[in-house]
Structures are given as structure tokens and as C-alpha cells.
Design an enzyme around this catalytic site. Structure first.
Site, PDB file in Angstrom:
ATOM      1  N   ASP A 138      -1.527   5.472  -5.574  1.00 10.81           N
ATOM      2  CA  ASP A 138      -2.513   6.545  -5.620  1.00 10.81           C
ATOM      3  C   ASP A 138      -2.131   7.518  -6.728  1.00 10.81           C
ATOM      4  OD1 ASP A 138      -4.084   5.965  -3.086  1.00 10.81           O
ATOM      5  OD2 ASP A 138      -2.051   6.117  -2.295  1.00 10.81           O
ATOM      6  N   HIS A 179      -1.254  10.545  -3.106  1.00 12.45           N
ATOM      7  CA  HIS A 179      -2.571  10.282  -2.536  1.00 12.45           C
ATOM      8  C   HIS A 179      -3.411  11.543  -2.445  1.00 12.45           C
ATOM      9  CE1 HIS A 179      -5.500   9.885   0.781  1.00 12.45           C
ATOM     10  NE2 HIS A 179      -5.648   8.654   0.320  1.00 12.45           N
ATOM     11  N   HIS A 202       0.831  -1.197   0.000  1.00 11.47           N
ATOM     12  CA  HIS A 202       0.000   0.000   0.000  1.00 11.47           C
ATOM     13  C   HIS A 202       0.870   1.253   0.000  1.00 11.47           C
ATOM     14  CE1 HIS A 202      -2.832   2.896   2.138  1.00 11.47           C
ATOM     15  NE2 HIS A 202      -3.460   2.580   1.018  1.00 11.47           N
ATOM     16  N   ARG A 203       0.872   1.982  -1.103  1.00  9.65           N
ATOM     17  CA  ARG A 203       1.734   3.148  -1.311  1.00  9.65           C
ATOM     18  C   ARG A 203       3.208   2.762  -1.248  1.00  9.65           C
ATOM     19  NH1 ARG A 203      -1.493   7.666   2.406  1.00  9.65           N
ATOM     20  NH2 ARG A 203      -3.572   6.798   1.984  1.00  9.65           N
ATOM     21  N   GLU A 260       0.219  -0.816  -4.617  1.00 10.68           N
ATOM     22  CA  GLU A 260      -0.939   0.058  -4.734  1.00 10.68           C
ATOM     23  C   GLU A 260      -0.432   1.471  -4.935  1.00 10.68           C
ATOM     24  OE1 GLU A 260      -4.088   2.737  -2.769  1.00 10.68           O
ATOM     25  OE2 GLU A 260      -1.959   2.469  -2.373  1.00 10.68           O
TER      26      GLU A 260
END
Length: 232
Positions: A48, A61, A19-20, A46
Site C-alpha cells: 500500500d 495503507h 498482503h502488506r 502487496e
């Protein structure tokens, strides 16, 4: 690439999604953060994304750079060069796809404009990433708009069972579930509709791990604590 292909009944180990990237070690959504996540064993990252004023999809993000840099520069109102003057490590999606040609990429976007869809299609074509990218959409409306323009797998954020018919009509492959939705019946409902489950696991679940087998999950999105456990 079979990474984002949902196969009902498959009982393989869960895939790990960074995630990120690995933001405990490096600034989130940067090349070095993604590289570290993959080196730690993540199957996918992942990412954004935002769209700059001159049409580049960049990895960030927030809609501005204030949290990352302390400078309030709104990405949509500035060019890539202007944004990089405040944050030199700001990566484009095209750079990420080119830098990691074998990695799966889950794009988290709130943008559903034609300009975004056109640029995403161009990036996928230029980096040969069509088989590796899945688009995460927060709502059926946004997913529907993007699906008209993009031949890519989609996932969505699970909110309520009443939305399942809408997502099924859109042929979405996956849904993402927050910890409050971690119930076996929820995952079974998704599977019955032919939709896979991506569980956004928190640190406590990662350390314990005991609840995963009972959930019938297919993918685990691991967040800021990726360094705490081996991913394989």
C-alpha cells in the site's frame, strides 16, 4: 518478468501474494514484513502506498500514521523526515524495490496525481523495477489517468460486470475479487474478456483450500494469516 503476464488457459499453481507482507509477524508494510512474506514462500508482495508532502512514495495503507503509531500525522501533509520521526520503520517504495530485486510487487494506490505518476516512474527506472511492478487501481477513472502516464500492468477491484468493457478498453491485465465475488461464473466472465483473476483469499479459504480448483483462479492474494500454511 512473466509474473504479471496473463496467459488464458494456463493451469499453473496459483501465485501467492503477501498482503502488506506478513503482518501477523511484523508491522504491516515494513521491510521486515515483506522480507518475512518472501521467506515464507510468497511469489510477490502487496504494497500500500501514500505520497509525502516532499514527494516520496511511502509504504502505508492509511493516509495517516495513527493506527500504526498512535500519533495522527497525515502523510500527505508532512515530509518523509517528519513521518519517520513518528514511525522510523516507514519504508519508501524505492527502498522496497531495491531491497527485493527479484520479487513481484503489487502496488495498491488510491492516488492518481501527476506527481505520484512521475515519482513512480522514477522509482521504477532507478531500481529497474518496470518488469516487476503492477499497479492496483480501485476504479476505471483512476486507472485511465495513471495509464496515460505509466507504461505498467494494471489491475482493478472487481465491482460489477458492467465495468468489464471499461477495463477491457484500458487493457487491464487483472481484476481483484473479494470473497463475496467468489463465483465460477464471475471468473469465467473475466477470462472471456481476457482478464485474469486475483482472489483475495480469507483465512477459512486458506485452511480449507477445497474451493480453489473450481474457481479457475490465477492468483491468490494471501493476507494476515500467511504463517499458517506453507506457500508452496
Amino acid at each position: 518478468m512473466m509474473l504479471w503476464k496473463y496467459e488464458p488457459g494456463r493451469r499453473a499453481r496459483p501465485l501467492v501474494i503477501g498482503h502488506r507482507g506478513a503482518p501477523l509477524r511484523h508491522t504491516e508494510n515494513t521491510i521486515i514484513s515483506y522480507k518475512t512474506a518472501l521467506e515464507l514462500g510468497a511469489d510477490a508482495i502487496e504494497v500500500d502506498v501514500q505520497l509525502t508532502a516532499d514527494g516520496h512514495i511511502v509504504c502505508c495503507h492509511d493516509p495517516d500514521l495513527e493506527r500504526i503509531t498512535g500519533t495522527r500525522i497525515t502523510i500527505a501533509e508532512n515530509t518523509l523526515a517528519d513521518c519517520r520521526s513518528a514511525f522510523p520503520d516507514l519504508a519508501t517504495l524505492e527502498q522496497v524495490c531495491a531491497a527485493f530485486p527479484k520479487a513481484g510487487i503489487l502496488i495498491d494506490t488510491k492516488i492518481d496525481t501527476d506527481d505520484f505518476a512521475d515519482e513512480l516512474r522514477r522509482v521504477c527506472a532507478s531500481t529497474q523495477a518496470f518488469g516487476r511492478i503492477m499497479v492496483g487501481a480501485p476504479s476505471p477513472t483512476q486507472a485511465q489517468r495513471l495509464r496515460r502516464r505509466l507504461d505498467l500492468p494494471f489491475c482493478a477491484l472487481f465491482k460489477a460486470p458492467v465495468e468489464l468493457s471499461l477495463y477491457s478498453e484500458l487493457s487491464l491485465s487483472w481484476m481483484r475479487l473479494h470473497p463475496k465475488e467468489y463465483r465460477l461464473e464471475t471468473v469465467q466472465t473475466l477470462h472471456a474478456a481476457g482478464i485474469g483473476a486475483i482472489l483475495l483469499a480469507n483465512a477459512d479459504m486458506a485452511r480449507g483450500g477445497g474451493t480453489y480448483p473450481q474457481l479457475g483462479r490465477d492468483r491468490i492474494g494471501r493476507g494476515n494469516w500467511m504463517r499458517r500454511l506453507p506457500c508452496r
